[in-house]
Design a protein around this motif. Sequence first.
Motif, PDB file in Angstrom:
ATOM      1  N   MET A 315     -36.200  33.849  71.517  1.00 43.68           N
ATOM      2  CA  MET A 315     -34.766  34.100  71.515  1.00 43.68           C
ATOM      3  C   MET A 315     -34.236  35.423  70.820  1.00 43.68           C
ATOM      4  O   MET A 315     -34.895  35.879  69.988  1.00 43.68           O
ATOM      5  CB  MET A 315     -34.182  32.719  70.759  1.00 43.68           C
ATOM      6  N   PRO A 316     -33.194  35.605  71.034  1.00 40.46           N
ATOM      7  CA  PRO A 316     -32.490  36.705  70.213  1.00 40.46           C
ATOM      8  C   PRO A 316     -32.091  36.572  68.688  1.00 40.46           C
ATOM      9  O   PRO A 316     -32.189  35.270  68.333  1.00 40.46           O
ATOM     10  CB  PRO A 316     -31.246  37.300  70.940  1.00 40.46           C
ATOM     11  N   SER A 317     -31.934  37.519  68.065  1.00 38.97           N
ATOM     12  CA  SER A 317     -31.803  37.355  66.386  1.00 38.97           C
ATOM     13  C   SER A 317     -30.471  36.721  66.165  1.00 38.97           C
ATOM     14  O   SER A 317     -30.066  36.094  65.243  1.00 38.97           O
ATOM     15  CB  SER A 317     -32.191  38.265  65.738  1.00 38.97           C
ATOM     16  N   TYR A 318     -29.387  36.920  66.977  1.00 38.66           N
ATOM     17  CA  TYR A 318     -27.922  36.631  66.903  1.00 38.66           C
ATOM     18  C   TYR A 318     -27.496  36.262  68.285  1.00 38.66           C
ATOM     19  O   TYR A 318     -27.814  37.120  69.393  1.00 38.66           O
ATOM     20  CB  TYR A 318     -26.947  37.482  66.457  1.00 38.66           C
ATOM     21  N   GLY A 319     -26.671  35.384  68.318  1.00 39.25           N
ATOM     22  CA  GLY A 319     -25.874  35.005  69.757  1.00 39.25           C
ATOM     23  C   GLY A 319     -24.255  35.109  69.105  1.00 39.25           C
ATOM     24  O   GLY A 319     -24.075  35.787  68.098  1.00 39.25           O
ATOM     25  N   ALA A 320     -23.404  34.752  69.956  1.00 42.07           N
ATOM     26  CA  ALA A 320     -22.011  34.698  69.698  1.00 42.07           C
ATOM     27  C   ALA A 320     -21.585  33.530  69.331  1.00 42.07           C
ATOM     28  O   ALA A 320     -21.879  32.411  69.653  1.00 42.07           O
ATOM     29  CB  ALA A 320     -21.094  35.526  71.016  1.00 42.07           C
ATOM     30  N   PRO A 321     -20.412  33.535  68.300  1.00 43.35           N
ATOM     31  CA  PRO A 321     -19.767  32.264  68.286  1.00 43.35           C
ATOM     32  C   PRO A 321     -18.882  31.525  69.361  1.00 43.35           C
ATOM     33  O   PRO A 321     -18.759  30.569  69.387  1.00 43.35           O
ATOM     34  CB  PRO A 321     -18.837  32.998  66.895  1.00 43.35           C
ATOM     35  N   VAL A 397     -19.091  48.081  70.540  1.00 38.71           N
ATOM     36  CA  VAL A 397     -19.174  46.888  69.471  1.00 38.71           C
ATOM     37  C   VAL A 397     -19.334  45.767  70.152  1.00 38.71           C
ATOM     38  O   VAL A 397     -19.145  45.333  71.317  1.00 38.71           O
ATOM     39  CB  VAL A 397     -17.809  46.810  68.671  1.00 38.71           C
ATOM     40  N   GLY A 398     -20.224  44.556  69.234  1.00 38.09           N
ATOM     41  CA  GLY A 398     -20.424  43.539  69.719  1.00 38.09           C
ATOM     42  C   GLY A 398     -19.966  42.341  68.889  1.00 38.09           C
ATOM     43  O   GLY A 398     -20.212  42.495  67.513  1.00 38.09           O
ATOM     44  N   LEU A 399     -19.855  41.181  69.058  1.00 35.17           N
ATOM     45  CA  LEU A 399     -19.424  39.948  68.470  1.00 35.17           C
ATOM     46  C   LEU A 399     -20.609  39.155  68.287  1.00 35.17           C
ATOM     47  O   LEU A 399     -20.976  38.729  69.402  1.00 35.17           O
ATOM     48  CB  LEU A 399     -18.111  39.267  69.190  1.00 35.17           C
ATOM     49  N   ILE A 400     -20.897  38.939  67.074  1.00 36.26           N
ATOM     50  CA  ILE A 400     -22.069  37.914  66.669  1.00 36.26           C
ATOM     51  C   ILE A 400     -21.331  36.853  65.612  1.00 36.26           C
ATOM     52  O   ILE A 400     -20.690  36.826  65.151  1.00 36.26           O
ATOM     53  CB  ILE A 400     -23.216  38.662  66.219  1.00 36.26           C
ATOM     54  N   SER A 401     -22.536  35.868  65.837  1.00 34.04           N
ATOM     55  CA  SER A 401     -22.118  34.559  64.881  1.00 34.04           C
ATOM     56  C   SER A 401     -22.364  34.851  63.367  1.00 34.04           C
ATOM     57  O   SER A 401     -23.056  35.738  63.165  1.00 34.04           O
ATOM     58  CB  SER A 401     -22.880  33.601  65.628  1.00 34.04           C
ATOM     59  N   VAL A 402     -22.005  34.016  62.762  1.00 35.98           N
ATOM     60  CA  VAL A 402     -22.111  33.938  61.337  1.00 35.98           C
ATOM     61  C   VAL A 402     -22.644  32.736  61.029  1.00 35.98           C
ATOM     62  O   VAL A 402     -22.255  31.451  61.223  1.00 35.98           O
ATOM     63  CB  VAL A 402     -20.736  33.908  60.534  1.00 35.98           C
ATOM     64  N   LYS A 403     -23.712  32.383  60.112  1.00 35.43           N
ATOM     65  CA  LYS A 403     -24.529  31.401  59.856  1.00 35.43           C
ATOM     66  C   LYS A 403     -23.484  30.304  59.141  1.00 35.43           C
ATOM     67  O   LYS A 403     -22.594  30.426  58.581  1.00 35.43           O
ATOM     68  CB  LYS A 403     -25.434  31.607  58.640  1.00 35.43           C
ATOM     69  N   ASN A 404     -23.457  29.009  59.823  1.00 33.45           N
ATOM     70  CA  ASN A 404     -22.896  28.012  59.282  1.00 33.45           C
ATOM     71  C   ASN A 404     -21.302  28.034  59.509  1.00 33.45           C
ATOM     72  O   ASN A 404     -20.492  27.108  58.842  1.00 33.45           O
ATOM     73  CB  ASN A 404     -23.089  27.792  57.722  1.00 33.45           C
ATOM     74  N   GLU A 405     -20.947  29.094  60.355  1.00 31.75           N
ATOM     75  CA  GLU A 405     -19.522  29.146  60.749  1.00 31.75           C
ATOM     76  C   GLU A 405     -19.414  28.933  62.177  1.00 31.75           C
ATOM     77  O   GLU A 405     -20.177  29.604  62.921  1.00 31.75           O
ATOM     78  CB  GLU A 405     -18.847  30.334  60.285  1.00 31.75           C
ATOM     79  N   THR A 406     -18.262  28.179  62.756  1.00 33.80           N
ATOM     80  CA  THR A 406     -18.111  27.950  64.068  1.00 33.80           C
ATOM     81  C   THR A 406     -16.866  28.705  64.502  1.00 33.80           C
ATOM     82  O   THR A 406     -16.335  29.301  65.767  1.00 33.80           O
ATOM     83  CB  THR A 406     -17.954  26.712  64.429  1.00 33.80           C
TER      84      THR A 406
END
Length: 464
Positions: A315-321, A397-406
Amino acid sequence: MKKTEMIWKNLLTSVALTMIICLTGCQNTPDAQIVIGADSEKMINILEQQDNLRHPFVEIDTPDHVKTQTKRFGKMHLLFDANVIVPPATAYPITEVKKRTFTDEDFLFFIETISDSDAELYSKWDLSKQEWLERQIEYKAKDPDEKLAQDYLRYLQEMYDNADSEVRNPLFDVSTLTNGLSSQVFAKKSDGTVAYYHLSKDRNNITFFRDIGLVQYPDSITKDIYFDETFETAEQFSWRQSKKPEISKEEAYVIAFRYINDLGIDLKLYSAETCTFLKNIVNKSVGWSFTFTRVISNAQTRYDLSGFGIDENAMPSYGAPWDVEECTIGIDKDGLCFFEYKGASTISREIQNSVELEKFDVIVERIANQLSYIYGTVTRGNGIGVDIVISEIELGVGLISVKNETDIGIYIPTWYVDYYIKWSDQEDIEKNWELNTIIFNAIDGSYIEPRVTNEKLMSMLNGG
């Protein structure tokens, strides 16, 4: 060997190559455990410190073009013949955005702006027997030999057989929208035409079609190279192509931009292409499709139809929110045909005014290592591997998620890497090459996947 024209194939029809695309965020130790959201030390320092200091802009040093000899990695042959695109900038910021969840009032505003304030709204729109009969008559008159679509008249007959003679469609009440559930809204204008909306309350997506059953075919998916005689006839394929727009690009853009402006959408034009719009198959118009995406410090989010895939074991290290933030608007000579706004967000703050990017030669090495890990052992039945040509490396630029945030995400500097792939024993002709894109975090060089939500990645990781 370099390919300059985008080649895209539907993932369902190119499974032989698509299913082998497995992506990982750990290039140096590809057999290590991959954890979604795992931060490198560099990312941890940036996201946790947030020191509010002004950081100096360090411009990345890149060549205009990367050219290498073909190298063999296991069964894979890899060649770099890539243009390097870096937009002029005075900073490489990290920007926080908040999910823009649409309310009842937002939806009414969208509908009134797009379909007129006097449109009557319905939660369901069934056609009567007479209306289905009129569609049959129209189709038979314009395509009596059924050259433009197979079995379409049979479909119209089935709908006629199952329809009621009289139909009373229920009015729409915005208060009945349920959080998180998709809803259909039909807008009947004063001229009798009925438009279709697809929306979800407290989500950040909305879609509009000018007519029920309207289908659009942008040029990027109807190029001659995509013709498949096992799927349709040459005449059917040609009918879907958008060769002669009935409105100029400039005129169409003025209309599209008016909607962007009136609806308060702060995205910038990313691409424009001709587009065919079909109603009841036989009614064709040719216009333009415009796509708008987020721009931060002159770097833009890409939104393309290149192929990609995910391997649940890497799996990738980050996905998108949430979904990729984009707005697509279709315009023909009669005005707005199609509108899609998804992944909507609002900028909340700047986490860091500028970050230092990973050195470009390290990025090139990461690209080679990543593709080697993915494809180095991939073969088909006769032991044949793949050929890969890296054709473009672009900073955006790309949008990635933040831990524990939806409801929060961050835009970061991102490398979009386009490559063409084919089986090594296939002839070196355009139709055998498939375009794919792999994406890297420009700050630390790790693999990220902003085209897939973190929720989906976690579901895959858990066997869902």
